[in-house]
Motif scaffolding. Structure first.
Motif, PDB file in Angstrom:
ATOM      1  N   ALA A  32      -5.129  -2.218   6.027  1.00 44.36           N
ATOM      2  CA  ALA A  32      -3.787  -2.318   5.421  1.00 44.36           C
ATOM      3  C   ALA A  32      -2.980  -1.088   5.829  1.00 44.36           C
ATOM      4  O   ALA A  32      -3.534  -0.005   6.017  1.00 44.36           O
ATOM      5  CB  ALA A  32      -3.903  -2.399   3.907  1.00 44.36           C
ATOM      6  N   ARG A  33      -1.662  -1.296   5.963  1.00 39.46           N
ATOM      7  CA  ARG A  33      -0.819  -0.179   6.400  1.00 39.46           C
ATOM      8  C   ARG A  33       0.146   0.233   5.296  1.00 39.46           C
ATOM      9  O   ARG A  33       0.688  -0.607   4.583  1.00 39.46           O
ATOM     10  CB  ARG A  33      -0.041  -0.601   7.642  1.00 39.46           C
ATOM     11  N   GLU A  34       0.374   1.557   5.199  1.00 32.43           N
ATOM     12  CA  GLU A  34       1.269   2.069   4.167  1.00 32.43           C
ATOM     13  C   GLU A  34       2.635   1.406   4.246  1.00 32.43           C
ATOM     14  O   GLU A  34       3.191   1.260   5.338  1.00 32.43           O
ATOM     15  CB  GLU A  34       1.436   3.583   4.328  1.00 32.43           C
ATOM     16  N   GLY A  35       3.162   1.011   3.118  1.00 33.72           N
ATOM     17  CA  GLY A  35       4.488   0.396   3.043  1.00 33.72           C
ATOM     18  C   GLY A  35       4.469  -1.105   3.242  1.00 33.72           C
ATOM     19  O   GLY A  35       5.473  -1.778   3.024  1.00 33.72           O
ATOM     20  N   GLU A  36       3.320  -1.639   3.677  1.00 33.80           N
ATOM     21  CA  GLU A  36       3.253  -3.085   3.942  1.00 33.80           C
ATOM     22  C   GLU A  36       2.452  -3.807   2.862  1.00 33.80           C
ATOM     23  O   GLU A  36       1.623  -3.201   2.167  1.00 33.80           O
ATOM     24  CB  GLU A  36       2.613  -3.332   5.316  1.00 33.80           C
TER      25      GLU A  36
ATOM     26  N   LEU B 131       0.857  -1.195   0.000  1.00 38.66           N
ATOM     27  CA  LEU B 131       0.000   0.000   0.000  1.00 38.66           C
ATOM     28  C   LEU B 131       0.888   1.238   0.000  1.00 38.66           C
ATOM     29  O   LEU B 131       1.922   1.265   0.681  1.00 38.66           O
ATOM     30  CB  LEU B 131      -0.874  -0.015   1.260  1.00 38.66           C
ATOM     31  N   VAL B 132       0.500   2.262  -0.751  1.00 34.25           N
ATOM     32  CA  VAL B 132       1.184   3.561  -0.681  1.00 34.25           C
ATOM     33  C   VAL B 132       0.184   4.620  -0.217  1.00 34.25           C
ATOM     34  O   VAL B 132      -1.026   4.375  -0.204  1.00 34.25           O
ATOM     35  CB  VAL B 132       1.801   3.978  -2.042  1.00 34.25           C
ATOM     36  N   SER B 133       0.706   5.811   0.136  1.00 35.21           N
ATOM     37  CA  SER B 133      -0.216   6.842   0.617  1.00 35.21           C
ATOM     38  C   SER B 133      -1.108   7.310  -0.533  1.00 35.21           C
ATOM     39  O   SER B 133      -0.671   7.390  -1.691  1.00 35.21           O
ATOM     40  CB  SER B 133       0.551   8.004   1.238  1.00 35.21           C
ATOM     41  N   ALA B 134      -2.343   7.603  -0.176  1.00 31.69           N
ATOM     42  CA  ALA B 134      -3.341   7.976  -1.184  1.00 31.69           C
ATOM     43  C   ALA B 134      -2.977   9.325  -1.792  1.00 31.69           C
ATOM     44  O   ALA B 134      -2.641  10.272  -1.082  1.00 31.69           O
ATOM     45  CB  ALA B 134      -4.716   8.027  -0.537  1.00 31.69           C
ATOM     46  N   LEU B 135      -3.059   9.412  -3.130  1.00 31.10           N
ATOM     47  CA  LEU B 135      -2.735  10.655  -3.832  1.00 31.10           C
ATOM     48  C   LEU B 135      -3.941  11.580  -3.912  1.00 31.10           C
ATOM     49  O   LEU B 135      -3.813  12.747  -4.234  1.00 31.10           O
ATOM     50  CB  LEU B 135      -2.297  10.350  -5.267  1.00 31.10           C
ATOM     51  N   ASN B 136      -5.115  11.032  -3.698  1.00 32.34           N
ATOM     52  CA  ASN B 136      -6.340  11.821  -3.845  1.00 32.34           C
ATOM     53  C   ASN B 136      -7.444  11.168  -3.002  1.00 32.34           C
ATOM     54  O   ASN B 136      -7.251  10.084  -2.427  1.00 32.34           O
ATOM     55  CB  ASN B 136      -6.746  11.926  -5.325  1.00 32.34           C
ATOM     56  N   VAL B 137      -8.589  11.832  -2.957  1.00 33.71           N
ATOM     57  CA  VAL B 137      -9.694  11.350  -2.117  1.00 33.71           C
ATOM     58  C   VAL B 137     -10.206   9.994  -2.599  1.00 33.71           C
ATOM     59  O   VAL B 137     -10.524   9.115  -1.788  1.00 33.71           O
ATOM     60  CB  VAL B 137     -10.853  12.390  -2.126  1.00 33.71           C
TER      61      VAL B 137
END
Ligand SMILES: O=C(O)CCC(=O)C(=O)O
Length: 268
Positions: free
Chosen positions: A250-254, A231-237
């Motif tokens: 789910a966690r970012e980077g995992e 998962l990566v950080s969301a770029l938009n809503v």
């Protein structure tokens, strides 16, 4: 229903074709019997769970394109059996050239008689995923002749950056179609036979025509991702919404390994 789980014979030239073109259409992937058996349940649930009640002329371009019902596999053991099918899962992994695939989500896309165009877009605009190893299987539940809005693809467009920030809209249709034409990308939009299934990458630009027939175009789609997808950080809503809906917890980077993202198929 042996065709649901047995391997489909895929030549290495077809994997190379997919790598080059960003999509492929394969004939005789599922039998008419299998499509009727699972398709009746998918279409029934789509009509039952659909919340769009407005007449076509009162809707936006997006909402005229199709009735859209997601994650039917969570609603019906029969549909879950279909979505977890090993033949499609293995095809997805082989075409992506990865060790295995997980489910991102499924969705039924039901283009009503008189339903409008599906504007040009790339799916991965919506997804907070770390790599381009994502693939959609587009599975018509009846033949799709030209007048029913078969899915069409811009050949080899998966590397194009322009348009990746556009959601499905009149703007995406105008700008992406214009850019593809200007750069000479061929648009391939032939009919689909019963049993034919297409696969496209998350960054391949695609669109579909209107349903000018008097019959509904019922299609099931399964979106797979690399089993090792992070998962990566969301770029938009919309990406934030997608994350919360399809990968809760789910966690970012995992690696995305939530209960909603089972491994469908894995090598060995
Ligand atoms: O079914 C359609 O008209 C559009 C399908 C689509 O865009 C997709 O499955 O990615």
């Amino acid at each position: 229903m042996t065709d649901l789980d047995t391997p489909y014979s895929l030549a290495s030239a077809q994997i190379a074709q997919f790598r080059r073109d960003g999509f492929i259409k394969l004939k005789h992937v599922l039998s008419p019997e299998t499509l009727v058996h699972f398709g009746n349940e998918i279409t029934r649930l789509t009509i039952e769970l659909n919340t769009e009640q407005r007449p076509l002329e009162e809707r936006s371009t997006y909402n005229r394109a199709f009735l859209q019902v997601m994650n039917l596999w969570e609603q019906s053991p029969l549909v879950a059996r279909f979505v977890m099918g090993q033949r499609l899962g293995r095809l997805a992994a082989d075409l992506l050239e990865v060790e295995g695939v997980r489910l991102y989500h499924d969705q039924s896309l039901y283009k009503e008689p008189g339903g409008g165009i599906t504007p040009a877009h790339a799916d991965q605009y919506y997804w907070p995923l770390a790599s381009d190893r994502t693939i959609t299987a587009w599975i018509p539940l009846q033949p799709v002749p030209a007048d029913m809005g078969p899915l069409g693809f811009y050949v080899g467009s998966q590397g194009v950056a322009f348009g990746r920030d556009l959601g499905i809209s009149d703007e995406s249709e105008a700008k992406i179609s214009e850019n593809m034409a200007r750069h000479g990308f061929v648009f391939e939009a032939g009919p689909f036979d019963l049993g034919e299934v297409s696969f496209h990458l998350g960054w391949t630009f695609h669109k579909a025509g209107a349903n000018r027939s008097d019959r509904p175009r019922s299609v099931m789609t399964v979106i797979y991702m690399d089993a090792a997808m992070r998962l990566v950080s969301a770029l938009n809503v919309v990406q934030a919404n997608d994350r919360d809906q399809w990968c809760p917890g789910a966690r970012e980077g995992e690696v995305i390994a939530t209960r909603k993202n089972p491994v469908v198929w894995h090598r060995g």
